[in-house]
Design a protein around this motif. Structure first.
Motif: not given
Ligand code: UDP
Ligand code: MG
Length: 332
Positions: A12, A15, A49, A77, A79, A83, A101, A104, A208, A212, A214-215, A219
């Motif tokens: 996570a 999250e 993470d 973090n 990644g 993680a 987390a 999805q 989700r 939002k 994270k990518y 990225k």
């Protein structure tokens, strides 16, 4: 005989708004499930993470009420792939289920995964038949990425096969032997497969629950290039072919200039030809150097053999262990 343990590993990153709902759903589909609940012991390994929101506090709150929760809290973090690695390192289960987390990867599929494992499957993969959270452009680019990756690489990685999966202890231990820093779990798994004991479940990924993705495009693009480099050296071969092609075109061009000069007796003013040739050769050289550079960069990062992560391992509200990633220097 003591019950077999099933670990659920969840990474996570920021999250906070998903933790409570996720925990509720997890419970319903594991401990409270009437089929698998009584048969197995469950543990939840949450990896924080390096979130900079309230994720860790929310996890600790849950842990106060549930002694089956353990938290691996990464110091920054690192990644998603690292993680998941950290979670895998700390999972004790006979089988380990990995999931996101943000809900999805619906926990409702856990009983089915566990059943397949109980009836002999050593790996249970998921196949995402639909993702309700992505645009058509994203879907198209992802498909294109997998096409290019699989064309370039000997290790074939299926598209639409996300990090929602169950692995038997045997495979978890095997994966722990992979020491590279740059890692793509689904690729490492494909490297092992095919084996005879793989089962796949179909699922639809809902939107989700909250927050939002994270990518972003950048990225995802970086991840795509990194993944290609991890699993293939063919781009290097392509650079060689490109060089050969450049040389071939230059020879033809040279021959044409000689014929034009001596046989057709026509002299083209040189500027345009020279500029085009130079920029063509320049680009080919830069492209080839770039490809080689990418690989050298990766070697540079990998040979340092840095630990993969640094983490607090919160076993219970009153007990924290301080752990560093598990990469060891090779003894010489
Ligand atoms: N995640 C993570 N570290 C990161 C980025 C993401 O642990 O640096 C987690 C994130 O919290 C989520 C999972 O990886 O549980 C998948 O991320 P996300 O939902 O943003 O990706 P998407 O589903 O949009 O591909
Ligand atoms: Mg997601």
């Amino acid at each position: 005989m003591s019950k077999k343990i099933i670990s659920i590993v969840i990474s996570a990153y920021n999250e906070e708004s998903n933790i409570a709902e996720l925990y509720k759903e997890l419970n319903i589909n594991t401990k409270q499930n009437k089929d698998i609940g009584p048969k197995y012991q469950f543990e939840y390994v949450f990896v924080n993470d390096g979130s900079n929101d309230d994720t860790l506090r929310k996890l600790k709150q849950q842990q106060k009420q549930d002694s089956d929760i353990r938290i691996v809290s990464l110091k920054r973090n690192f990644g998603h792939e690292i993680a998941m690695t950290a979670g895998m390192d700390h999972a004790l289960g006979d089988a380990v289920i990995f999931m996101d987390a943000d809900l999805q990867h619906p926990p409702a599929y856990i009983p089915k995964m566990v059943d397949l494992w109980a009836s002999g499957a050593e790996i249970v993969l998921s196949h995402r038949t639909e993702n309700l959270d992505t645009s058509y452009i994203y879907k198209f680019s992802a498909l294109l990425f997998y096409k290019i990756l699989n064309w370039l690489s000997d290790t074939k990685i299926p598209a639409k096969s996300p990090d929602f999966r169950l692995l038997d202890r045997r495979y978890v231990d095997f994966l722990k032997g992979f020491n590279e820093h740059d890692r793509l779990f689904r690729g490492l798994l494909s490297w092992i497969m095919p084996t005879d004991k793989v089962k796949t479940i179909d699922f639809v990924a809902p939107k989700r629950f909250s927050g939002k993705s994270k990518y972003n495009v950048f990225k995802s693009f970086t991840l795509a290039i990194d993944s290609i480099i991890q699993f293939s050296v063919r781009p290097l071969r392509l650079a060689t072919y490109l060089g050969l092609l450049g040389a071939f075109v230059s020879i033809i061009l040279g021959a044409y200039v000689i014929i034009e000069y001596y046989i057709i007796q026509h002299r083209t003013p040189g500027y345009a030809t020279i500029m085009v040739t130079m920029s063509f050769l320049g680009s080919v050289i830069l492209l080839a150097l770039g490809i080689i550079g990418e690989y050298i960069g990766k070697i540079h990062m990998e040979v340092k053999k840095r630990p993969l992560y640094m983490a607090d391992y919160i076993v219970s509200p009153s007990e924290t262990l301080y752990l560093n990633g598990r990469r060891k220097r090779r003894k010489t």
